[in-house]
Design a protein around this motif. Sequence first.
Motif, PDB file in Angstrom:
ATOM      1  N   GLU A 147      14.817   5.197   8.406  1.00 48.89           N
ATOM      2  CA  GLU A 147      14.170   6.325   7.828  1.00 48.89           C
ATOM      3  C   GLU A 147      13.020   5.823   6.860  1.00 48.89           C
ATOM      4  OE1 GLU A 147      17.345   8.288   6.116  1.00 48.89           O
ATOM      5  OE2 GLU A 147      17.805   9.430   7.712  1.00 48.89           O
ATOM      6  N   ASN A 148      13.028   4.531   6.591  1.00 49.67           N
ATOM      7  CA  ASN A 148      12.047   4.027   5.672  1.00 49.67           C
ATOM      8  C   ASN A 148      11.106   3.106   6.613  1.00 49.67           C
ATOM      9  OD1 ASN A 148      10.500   3.063   3.562  1.00 49.67           O
ATOM     10  ND2 ASN A 148      12.152   1.679   2.705  1.00 49.67           N
ATOM     11  N   ASP A 149      10.464   3.629   7.287  1.00 48.74           N
ATOM     12  CA  ASP A 149       9.688   2.911   8.510  1.00 48.74           C
ATOM     13  C   ASP A 149       8.597   2.463   7.922  1.00 48.74           C
ATOM     14  OD1 ASP A 149       9.224   2.065  11.107  1.00 48.74           O
ATOM     15  OD2 ASP A 149       8.471   4.001  11.693  1.00 48.74           O
ATOM     16  N   ILE A 150       8.478   1.141   7.451  1.00 46.59           N
ATOM     17  CA  ILE A 150       7.477   0.339   6.939  1.00 46.59           C
ATOM     18  C   ILE A 150       7.576  -1.096   7.260  1.00 46.59           C
ATOM     19  CG2 ILE A 150       8.232   0.517   4.678  1.00 46.59           C
ATOM     20  CD1 ILE A 150       5.294   0.479   3.501  1.00 46.59           C
ATOM     21  N   SER A 151       6.770  -2.035   7.523  1.00 48.01           N
ATOM     22  CA  SER A 151       6.826  -3.232   7.890  1.00 48.01           C
ATOM     23  C   SER A 151       6.907  -3.964   6.438  1.00 48.01           C
ATOM     24  CB  SER A 151       5.644  -3.929   8.561  1.00 48.01           C
ATOM     25  OG  SER A 151       4.421  -4.012   7.776  1.00 48.01           O
ATOM     26  N   PRO A 152       7.579  -5.086   6.391  1.00 50.44           N
ATOM     27  CA  PRO A 152       7.515  -5.820   5.104  1.00 50.44           C
ATOM     28  C   PRO A 152       6.373  -6.243   4.521  1.00 50.44           C
ATOM     29  CG  PRO A 152       9.341  -6.641   6.488  1.00 50.44           C
ATOM     30  CD  PRO A 152       8.412  -5.537   7.284  1.00 50.44           C
ATOM     31  N   GLU A 153       5.347  -6.495   5.558  1.00 48.38           N
ATOM     32  CA  GLU A 153       3.884  -7.003   5.149  1.00 48.38           C
ATOM     33  C   GLU A 153       3.289  -5.725   4.337  1.00 48.38           C
ATOM     34  OE1 GLU A 153       5.345  -7.464   8.230  1.00 48.38           O
ATOM     35  OE2 GLU A 153       5.371  -9.728   7.574  1.00 48.38           O
ATOM     36  N   LYS A 154       3.481  -4.404   5.189  1.00 45.53           N
ATOM     37  CA  LYS A 154       2.900  -3.306   4.546  1.00 45.53           C
ATOM     38  C   LYS A 154       3.341  -2.996   3.182  1.00 45.53           C
ATOM     39  CE  LYS A 154       0.366   0.615   4.897  1.00 45.53           C
ATOM     40  NZ  LYS A 154       0.722   1.149   3.437  1.00 45.53           N
ATOM     41  N   ALA A 155       4.705  -3.160   3.270  1.00 40.90           N
ATOM     42  CA  ALA A 155       5.360  -2.885   1.686  1.00 40.90           C
ATOM     43  C   ALA A 155       4.736  -3.564   0.651  1.00 40.90           C
ATOM     44  CB  ALA A 155       6.965  -2.967   1.915  1.00 40.90           C
ATOM     45  N   LEU A 156       4.492  -4.766   1.077  1.00 34.23           N
ATOM     46  CA  LEU A 156       3.780  -5.810   0.075  1.00 34.23           C
ATOM     47  C   LEU A 156       2.444  -5.441  -0.378  1.00 34.23           C
ATOM     48  CD1 LEU A 156       3.720  -8.365  -1.759  1.00 34.23           C
ATOM     49  CD2 LEU A 156       3.301  -9.656   0.300  1.00 34.23           C
ATOM     50  N   GLN A 157       1.693  -5.116   0.626  1.00 36.24           N
ATOM     51  CA  GLN A 157       0.382  -4.800   0.481  1.00 36.24           C
ATOM     52  C   GLN A 157       0.248  -3.270  -0.371  1.00 36.24           C
ATOM     53  OE1 GLN A 157      -2.400  -6.654   1.519  1.00 36.24           O
ATOM     54  NE2 GLN A 157      -3.127  -5.137  -0.054  1.00 36.24           N
ATOM     55  N   ASP A 158       1.246  -2.650  -0.192  1.00 37.26           N
ATOM     56  CA  ASP A 158       1.244  -1.391  -1.117  1.00 37.26           C
ATOM     57  C   ASP A 158       1.651  -1.621  -2.291  1.00 37.26           C
ATOM     58  OD1 ASP A 158       1.683   1.477  -1.890  1.00 37.26           O
ATOM     59  OD2 ASP A 158       2.779   1.818  -0.273  1.00 37.26           O
ATOM     60  N   LEU A 159       2.398  -2.525  -2.541  1.00 37.89           N
ATOM     61  CA  LEU A 159       2.688  -3.011  -4.104  1.00 37.89           C
ATOM     62  C   LEU A 159       1.648  -3.502  -4.718  1.00 37.89           C
ATOM     63  CD1 LEU A 159       5.989  -4.863  -4.148  1.00 37.89           C
ATOM     64  CD2 LEU A 159       5.649  -2.760  -5.360  1.00 37.89           C
ATOM     65  N   LEU A 160       0.673  -4.383  -3.965  1.00 38.21           N
ATOM     66  CA  LEU A 160      -0.479  -5.054  -4.750  1.00 38.21           C
ATOM     67  C   LEU A 160      -1.732  -4.032  -4.660  1.00 38.21           C
ATOM     68  CD1 LEU A 160      -0.357  -8.630  -2.541  1.00 38.21           C
ATOM     69  CD2 LEU A 160       0.371  -8.176  -4.904  1.00 38.21           C
ATOM     70  N   ASP A 161      -1.565  -3.065  -3.632  1.00 37.47           N
ATOM     71  CA  ASP A 161      -2.605  -2.144  -4.060  1.00 37.47           C
ATOM     72  C   ASP A 161      -2.417  -1.187  -5.270  1.00 37.47           C
ATOM     73  OD1 ASP A 161      -3.902  -3.040  -1.664  1.00 37.47           O
ATOM     74  OD2 ASP A 161      -3.250  -1.395  -0.265  1.00 37.47           O
TER      75      ASP A 161
END
Length: 237
Positions: free
Chosen positions: A45-59
């Motif tokens: 249900e939390n369909d996001i890649s680890p890399e995308k999650a990290l980028q979301d934090l940095l953004d």
Amino acid sequence: MSKQNPQINLSRRTLFKVSAGAIGTGVVTAGLGSNLLAPEKASAENDISPEKALQDLLDGNKRFVQRRRRNPDQIYSRLLEVAKSQKPFASILSCADSRVPSEIIFDKGFGDLFVCRVAGNIATPEEIGSLEFGSLILGSKVIMVVGHERCGAVDAAIKGAPVPGQIGSLLEAIKPSVESSKNQRGDKLENACKANILAQMRKLKSSQVLSKLIDEEKLIIVGGYYDLDTGIITRVG
């Protein structure tokens, strides 16, 4: 005198095992909820890649630094939306320092981050267990260990002065990082802070639960160094 029913003639040890098992199962199920039985469902249900999650934090940190915060997921309707369940996309192990509030510096809101805060951002067994829960059960895809500029706990570990109460236990956990970084060039405190971030990352990666998720490419663990003067998070490790 009535005969004892053989069906209930349990030894003290057997009775204890049965009771403890039933009570333990009940407590864990009640405490962790139905997601305990299906961690895959929470992750799906939390369909996001680890890399995308990290980028979301940095953004989010970039928006914070540039004074362009969107303040997402901070309205009352979001509070109601996540009241019954949570699916944080990222977890943070940060210092308890009042100047490093995760939801603000990453421009996030209710239900976005699973945050553990402790002086010196050290990975105690309790913190590791919490982060295991956040990743395995709730589906968090990235864990960032966030240390910061001029950390008082690290500074105290460097100075080695006697401290009262349980404060010393925090400093003992940081001292190996002080020792490993003492011969590095540059600012002694900054070097120790960054070495401590790396040390806590290693502790997290030694967790069987977290290392398995990393091997399955469901999780990444990274470090971040927070500048108190600028608000910028710099990757470490």
